[in-house]
Design a protein around this motif. Structure first.
Motif, short mmCIF file in Angstrom:
data_model
loop_
_atom_site.label_atom_id
_atom_site.label_comp_id
_atom_site.label_asym_id
_atom_site.label_seq_id
_atom_site.Cartn_x
_atom_site.Cartn_y
_atom_site.Cartn_z
N ARG C 23 -9.45 8.04 -9.45
CA ARG C 23 -10.62 8.20 -10.32
C ARG C 23 -11.74 8.88 -9.57
O ARG C 23 -12.77 8.27 -9.27
CB ARG C 23 -11.11 6.82 -10.79
N GLU C 25 -15.01 10.98 -8.89
CA GLU C 25 -16.20 11.12 -9.73
C GLU C 25 -16.68 12.57 -9.63
O GLU C 25 -16.85 13.10 -8.54
CB GLU C 25 -17.29 10.15 -9.27
N ARG C 34 -16.50 13.69 -5.94
CA ARG C 34 -16.71 12.63 -4.97
C ARG C 34 -15.45 11.77 -4.95
O ARG C 34 -15.02 11.27 -5.98
CB ARG C 34 -17.91 11.81 -5.43
N ASP C 36 -13.19 8.52 -3.15
CA ASP C 36 -13.42 7.28 -2.44
C ASP C 36 -12.07 6.77 -1.96
O ASP C 36 -11.10 6.72 -2.71
CB ASP C 36 -14.06 6.26 -3.41
N LEU C 38 -11.15 3.90 -1.39
CA LEU C 38 -10.74 2.67 -2.06
C LEU C 38 -10.04 2.96 -3.39
O LEU C 38 -9.37 2.10 -3.94
CB LEU C 38 -11.95 1.76 -2.30
N GLY C 39 -10.23 4.18 -3.89
CA GLY C 39 -9.57 4.54 -5.14
C GLY C 39 -8.17 5.09 -4.92
O GLY C 39 -7.47 5.45 -5.86
N VAL C 40 -7.75 5.15 -3.65
CA VAL C 40 -6.46 5.75 -3.32
C VAL C 40 -5.33 4.98 -3.97
O VAL C 40 -5.32 3.75 -3.96
CB VAL C 40 -6.28 5.75 -1.79
N ARG C 206 8.95 1.44 -14.33
CA ARG C 206 7.75 0.91 -13.73
C ARG C 206 8.08 0.60 -12.28
O ARG C 206 9.14 0.04 -12.00
CB ARG C 206 7.35 -0.39 -14.46
N ARG C 209 7.67 -4.54 -7.90
CA ARG C 209 6.76 -5.20 -6.97
C ARG C 209 7.52 -5.60 -5.72
O ARG C 209 8.65 -6.05 -5.78
CB ARG C 209 6.16 -6.45 -7.63
N ALA C 210 6.85 -5.44 -4.60
CA ALA C 210 7.50 -5.76 -3.33
C ALA C 210 7.57 -7.26 -3.15
O ALA C 210 6.71 -7.99 -3.62
CB ALA C 210 6.71 -5.14 -2.18
N VAL C 215 5.80 -7.48 2.03
CA VAL C 215 4.38 -7.20 2.15
C VAL C 215 3.85 -7.69 3.50
O VAL C 215 3.08 -7.01 4.18
CB VAL C 215 3.60 -7.86 1.00
N LEU C 216 4.29 -8.89 3.88
CA LEU C 216 3.83 -9.42 5.17
C LEU C 216 4.31 -8.55 6.32
O LEU C 216 3.57 -8.30 7.28
CB LEU C 216 4.35 -10.86 5.34
N ALA C 217 5.56 -8.08 6.22
CA ALA C 217 6.08 -7.24 7.30
C ALA C 217 5.38 -5.89 7.32
O ALA C 217 5.08 -5.35 8.40
CB ALA C 217 7.59 -7.05 7.12
N GLU C 219 2.41 -5.19 6.47
CA GLU C 219 0.99 -5.28 6.77
C GLU C 219 0.69 -4.80 8.19
O GLU C 219 -0.33 -4.17 8.43
CB GLU C 219 0.52 -6.73 6.58
N SER C 220 1.62 -5.10 9.10
CA SER C 220 1.35 -4.71 10.49
C SER C 220 2.25 -3.56 10.94
O SER C 220 2.29 -3.23 12.12
CB SER C 220 1.55 -5.92 11.41
#
Lengths: 436, 125, 323
Positions: C23, C25, C34, C36, C38-40, C206, C209-210, C215-217, C219-220
């Motif tokens: 999104r 702007e 513009r 952001d 965070l919109g990635v 669709r 979902r992981a 997701v925990l793995a 993350e790092s």
């Protein structure tokens, strides 16, 4: 059998309370995971004003040199208005505009992400886009973890810290919060409007990174609540807060209240030409001290909005600082309980004791009767008009008639708004007792 | 429709050359209301999930006289139907909780959060 | 290429993702955009591409590699792909080394981007399939898959609404069954040979979902980054470099003076003005002919009606865009 992972503590929600709790635990060397339902911390959060930074001094030294700030608040204005009048007490401080600063405006997606980053830097884990759908209990009913919406997978820990916000489904499931008690909540709606920085500086009389916070009473068509307007770097935020049951009884739509406020002759010139960037709505727990849930149960602590820790006491409107203060204290209490090997409600009781020693519960306790007074019918519906008429009586030059005396003006204004002088005196006394 | 307020000289008038009283006439004041509700909601980032996280039991709603949800919902998602029920759209929900709080009929509204990562995303909250 | 001997490793399916602020702007006054971080996120077509890649790799017992070009902000999305069990690769593109940079305009030079992706894929072996989101309906020019197919000497199919492992045609050769939309509600069914570059619409599937463990793995997890791709110097090489847009001007059609219709009857005059009763050129049906002849016919038409002044030089790859 659902898959599960074990930690020393599970923190639900990566808002200011959750991140502070995780930060405290990670610093104590605990394995801790934050579960955030939004795609990034702050994505579900809205606030109505100012983050007061004193609470951060001890937690993140020199936080102001790195925090994502919009503007430092140097002007604080409290405004009372009627349909076509307004009376403001405007305080301005040079000291507020230099380190260590008093308060700031920020954007929650940036601020909350920054604070969560502090926790992950310290070693906390962060799982985003994941809802904690319920509590996991052992045979004795003690909380031992949460279930997530990722195929029902569970996160297990001796302590769960519920920082899951105003609707805290976990505190409700644990029986700490009533399912729905509308009278304890207000609905906040907010518009973020684009305005160039120079225009904001000119209209609000500030420069550079200086900002303004205006709190408004009497702008909600008699519905208990208030309004706010504050400046960000290149946007302004304007919004209205309204008591939920009264709003629904009045059959007024929330965006109408914002439209009213934006059209007010004292506000409209400040916003002219501004265009809508984002509209937002959120609930606020405004019941104060007397509506707070028990803060601990076996295996679980509650902090921030989940524990109704928003101070909405007229002159003071604070929330993020209470979330940070309570979250950090919850994290430390959880660490102590894990060390002691007792995560029962008794083992976690040091949390409440700690909060009572500091501003978090002390402020709420001292101002416990403030929400009722501030949202009372006379304060909301009669005094703004009375005070505006008082000012009008004082400052309107009536030549050739001689000036009326102060008492006569007060009597006339009080009579016009249906307030007896006796009530005025009583409310003044009540206010002094609560706020004094 | 763009916001009428933005068209009346807008940012260009930032030099302060116009008297402040110049735009306080009732007509100008009304111009602020020019933003449509659709335009208002279009400013918000909703990442709509596949599951309706709020469900409304219209049968319960038929006996409701107050219908607090209809006006309290800031996203205006509760629409009364001609048969006395309530039609609910979950897509543009702020997830605020106002609806179930003001609802005085047990079981009419089932309220949960959208699946992780979905639902409203505030960028300027 | 490797048809003569059996493929030594499991089939490789690449999800080529375009990561951007969903999104952005746009300043209505200046036109500046513009973005952001965070919109990635992944657009619907790209999410669909990743899901298709996962499904097809499962069916083939193959590997999935998710690649995205961009600065470090694209790692958010690649991390999500790791959580789903995919290998990932970031191609540093528009990378200023900071965490806050943004791939401003990937569409600016899609031929170079395709080359960079092709080069970055070499260590992983020749992909059997590359799935892209169909960007022409989303944003961007939609040219990347074509350039990529050219780089990889692969077949290309675009605008797909369905994509699945096909029934083998009696041999051991793998193919893909694909389906795409045509006008008037028609569908076209394709059998796509491999290797192929397929772009899919955000439809039909669709993104899964992981699992929490994933997701925990993730993350790092460290996100591997390919070597810095060489940037083509402007104006050199084989027509590489971004498509240049000359000075733009407002389009003002030439005015034509039309005589007022002559009739005492207003209705007749109105009909004459609308052209309702005037005979028109019937639609021209060209074909069925080959692609080159069809292109010639189209160009002829444009020249005949004054939209093109002269036929562009044949064989120039980006000739149409240069002026």
């Amino acid at each position: 059998m659902a898959e599960s992972a074990d930690f020393d503590a599970v923190v639900v929600g990566a808002g200011p309370a959750g991140s502070s709790a995780a930060l405290a635990l990670a610093r104590a060397g605990r394995s801790v995971v934050m579960v955030e339902r939004g795609p990034f911390p702050g994505s579900k959060n809205v606030y109505g004003g100012v983050v007061y930074g004193r609470v951060l001094d001890d937690i993140i030294p020199a936080w102001w040199s790195e925090v994502p700030v919009e503007r430092w608040v140097v002007r604080r204005s409290t405004m009372m208005m009627t349909e076509d009048q307004s009376l403001a007490i405007d305080y301005r401080s040079h000291a507020w505009g230099v380190a260590p600063y008093n308060g700031m405006t920020t954007v929650r997606s940036h601020f909350d992400s920054w604070l969560a980053g502090k926790a992950t830097e310290a070693g906390a884990r962060l799982v985003t886009s994941t809802v904690a759908t319920g509590l996991v209990r052992d045979g004795a009913g003690r909380v031992i973890g949460v279930r997530t919406d990722r195929d029902g997978a569970e996160l297990h820990a001796p302590v769960v810290i519920a920082c899951d916000g105003v609707n805290s489904l976990l505190a409700k499931e644990a029986g700490l919060l009533p399912h729905a008690e509308a009278s304890h909540y207000t609905l906040g709606v907010k518009e973020v409007l684009d305005l160039p920085a120079e225009v904001i500086n000119d209209r609000f009389g500030v420069r550079g990174h200086e900002g303004v916070d205006i709190e408004i009473l009497g702008c909600t068509r008699g519905i208990p609540g208030g309004g706010f307007l504050y400046t960000n770097a290149e946007t302004v935020s304007i919004g209205v807060v309204a008591s939920l049951p009264h709003l629904s009884d009045a059959k007024v739509r929330p965006e109408e209240l914002i439209a009213d406020l934006k059209a007010h002759p004292s506000i409209a010139p400040l916003l002219r030409g501004a265009t809508l960037r984002e509209y937002a709505a959120h609930l606020i727990p405004e019941g104060g001290y007397d509506t707070m849930p028990p803060l601990a149960t076996d295996g679980m602590l509650v902090a921030g909005d989940s524990a109704a820790m928003t101070l909405a006491a007229g002159l003071w409107l604070e929330g993020v600082n209470f979330a940070i203060g309570s979250g950090y204290a919850a994290g430390r209490a959880a660490d102590r309980a894990v060390t002691a090997g007792d995560c029962s409600a008794r083992g976690l009781a040091s949390y409440r004791a700690d909060l009572e020693q500091q501003f978090v519960l002390a402020d709420h306790k001292r101002l416990r009767k403030a929400p009722a007074l501030v949202l009372s019918e006379r304060i909301q519906q009669r005094y703004p008009g009375l005070l505006c008429d008082l000012a009008e009586g004082m400052f309107t030059v009536t030549n050739p008639s001689p000036k009326a005396g102060g008492l006569r003006i007060t009597r006339a204004a009080a009579a016009k708004h249906g307030v007896k002088l006796r009530e005025l005196a009583a409310d003044t006394l009540r206010g002094l007792r609560i706020f004094g | 429709m763009s916001e009428p307020g933005a068209a009346d000289g807008g940012i260009g008038a930032a030099d302060g050359s116009l008297p402040l009283g110049g735009d306080t006439s009732p007509a100008k004041a009304l111009a602020w209301r020019g933003i449509s509700f659709e335009e208002r909601m279009a400013s918000v980032d909703f990442r709509v999930g596949g599951r309706a996280h709020i469900t409304v039991d219209s049968d319960v709603c038929r006996s409701c006289t107050t219908r607090g949800c209809v006006t309290a919902c800031p996203a205006n998602l509760f629409a009364p139907t001609s048969d006395g029920g309530i039609l609910f759209n979950y897509e543009e929900c702020f997830e605020c909780g106002a609806c179930y709080m003001v609802c005085n009929h047990e079981g009419a509204i089932t309220w949960t959060y959208p699946d992780g990562g979905h639902g409203v995303v505030f960028h300027h909250g | 290429m490797s048809m003569s001997h059996p493929v030594p490793t499991a089939p490789l399916v690449v999800a080529c993702l375009r990561v951007t602020d969903l999104r952005p702007e746009v300043d209505l006054l200046t036109g500046s955009v513009r973005r952001d971080r965070l919109g990635v996120g992944l657009s619907a077509p790209d999410a669909s591409a990743l899901e298709h890649a996962l499904r097809i790799a499962e069916a083939w017992s193959g590997r999935v590699l998710a690649v995205a070009a961009g600065p470090r902000s694209v790692e958010t999305v690649l991390r999500d792909a790791v959580a789903l069990g995919a290998s990932v690769l970031r191609i540093p593109w528009d990378d200023d080394g900071s965490d806050h940079g943004f791939a401003a305009e990937l569409a600016g030079d899609e031929q170079s981007l395709a080359r960079a992706i092709g080069a970055a894929l070499v260590p992983f072996g020749t992909p059997d399939l590359v799935v892209c989101g169909d960007r022409s309906v989303d944003r961007g020019t939609g040219a990347l898959p074509a350039f990529l197919a050219h780089e990889l000497h692969a077949a290309q199919a675009l605008g797909l609404v369905a994509l699945s492992p096909g029934a083998a045609d009696g041999t051991s050769r793998r193919v893909l069954d694909a389906e795409r939309r045509l006008d008037a509600g028609w569908r076209e069914q394709l059998v796509v040979p491999l290797p192929a570059v397929c772009s899919v619409e955000g439809a039909g599937v669709r993104l899964r979902r992981a699992p929490l463990s994933g997701v925990l793995a993730a993350e790092s997890a460290v996100i591997p980054t390919s070597a810095l791709p060489p940037r083509p110097a402007a104006g050199t090489g084989r027509g590489t470099g971004p498509v240049l847009v000359g000075a733009t001007r407002v389009f003002t059609p030439r005015t034509r003076v039309l005589p007022a219709p002559e009739s005492p009857d207003p209705r007749i005059r109105l009909l004459a003005l609308t052209g309702a009763l005037v005979a028109h050129d019937p639609p021209t049906v060209v074909g069925p002919v080959g692609a080159a002849e069809a292109a010639d016919a189209l160009l002829d038409f444009l020249v005949r009606h004054g939209y093109l002044e002269e036929p562009p030089v044949a064989g120039s790859p980006t000739g149409a865009g240069d002026r």
